[in-house]
Write an enzyme that holds these catalytic residues in place. Structure first.
Site, PDB file in Angstrom:
ATOM      1  CB  SER A 122      -1.022  -0.029   1.077  1.00 24.07           C
ATOM      2  OG  SER A 122      -2.053   0.999   1.075  1.00 24.07           O
ATOM      3  CG  ASP A 259      -5.811  -4.674  -3.735  1.00 25.07           C
ATOM      4  OD1 ASP A 259      -6.068  -3.486  -3.067  1.00 25.07           O
ATOM      5  OD2 ASP A 259      -5.133  -5.298  -3.788  1.00 25.07           O
ATOM      6  CG  HIS A 286      -5.412  -2.494   0.323  1.00 32.29           C
ATOM      7  ND1 HIS A 286      -4.936  -2.178  -0.888  1.00 32.29           N
ATOM      8  CD2 HIS A 286      -4.828  -1.719   1.228  1.00 32.29           C
ATOM      9  CE1 HIS A 286      -4.004  -1.342  -0.788  1.00 32.29           C
ATOM     10  NE2 HIS A 286      -3.945  -0.861   0.568  1.00 32.29           N
TER      11      HIS A 286
END
Length: 312
Positions: A122, A259, A286
């Site tokens: 991320s 995601d 995610h």
């Protein structure tokens, strides 16, 4: 840190194993940990911004058959590292992308990493992309985990996700709360939780648990916003489209099939990166290393092996 002198002109540094507190040139202290055995060095960058290393605690064990030494650290402001008072004017300079990139390079130097693999999840994947563009000479491989190359393509996609998951009334309610900045509204938080269960972490029962909230809120809110579905912070407008073609480092792009990041963008990145592979983790959001660790670590281990053996 132990120095092994092999000859009078060459000194080889053995990487520290276990937990080590790093003292930065700015005087702050960061938590770091290196575990695992083998010739492959993997440095992991946590997400958030303002999360911590805990998501990587099982990486060395899961990758033990591949001969991987895993290093991780908590960035400034994160739970196990120093947490400066960011409301003070003298600390505002640290809430900046350039600072966290310089911090990453200083951590690399202190851990003695060369010819290593860099994995970023991320926000960490954003840092990893920036680092690969600036310091490719140190990298053997790059793993971009659940991060695309443009916030411009992220924002409309997360809006699409909530518009197709929630009712019209629920979306309207969320937008009104956001306009009023009443983010502690209980019903609003219930809706955020529902979105998180679908797209952020689909199997939280697999993940780490704390008795208190460990998010560095000041850091997260500055760069992101109140939650994953509100992008109003400093990262808004970040865009590396067109630049990734310059990354020649072998690269793994890994995403969950549910995601928060648009998979169309992931596929475009795969086409544009000259030396890349795209993999999807089934039933993964995610945080797909938590949602489906078996699939995630198989894909990661295969990538590391292929690069090491020249089969990538």
């Amino acid at each position: 840190m132990i120095n092994l002198v092999l000859n009078p002109t060459k000194v080889v540094t053995k990487q520290h194993e276990g937990t080590k507190i790093l003292t930065l040139s700015n005087g702050f202290h960061l938590f770091s940990r290196t575990v695992g055995q083998g010739p492959i060095n993997l440095l992991c960058l946590h997400g958030g911004p303002g999360s911590n290393h805990v998501e990587f605690e099982n990486f060395a064990e899961e990758l033990s058959n591949y001969g991987v030494r895993v290093s991780m650290y908590d960035q400034l402001g994160s739970f196990f590292s120093d947490q400066p008072d960011f409301s003070l004017p003298e600390n505002q300079k640290y809430l900046d992308l350039e600072y966290y990139l310089s911090e990453l390079e200083e951590v690399r130097q202190q851990l003695g990493l060369e010819n290593f693999y860099l994995l970023g999840h991320s926000w960490g994947g954003l840092l990893a992309q920036e680092y690969a563009l600036r310091h490719p000479e140190h990298l053997k491989g790059l793993v971009v985990m659940s991060m695309i190359d443009s916030i411009t393509e992220y924002t409309p996609y997360i809006n699409h996700l909530r518009e197709t998951t929630l009712t019209d009334d629920q979306v309207t309610y969320m937008k009104q709360v956001e306009a009023d900045e009443r983010f502690d509204d209980p019903y609003y938080q219930t809706l955020v939780d529902e979105l998180n269960r679908n797209f952020v972490m689909r199997h939280p029962e697999n993940g780490p648990h704390h008795l208190v909230n460990t998010t560095a809120t000041a850091v997260y809110n500055t760069f992101q916003g109140n939650n994953e579905f509100v992008m109003v912070g400093k990262l808004n407008g970040w865009d590396r489209r067109g630049d990734l073609k310059n990354v020649k480092t072998p690269t793994l792009l890994t995403f969950g099939d549910h995601d928060t990041m648009p998979l169309d963008t992931a596929m475009r990145m795969n086409r544009e990166l000259p030396n890349s592979r795209l993999v999807l983790t089934p039933d993964g959001g995610h945080c797909h290393s938590v949602d489906n660790p078996k699939a995630f670590f198989h894909n990661l281990g295969t990538f590391l092996t292929d690069v090491e053996t020249g089969n990538f």
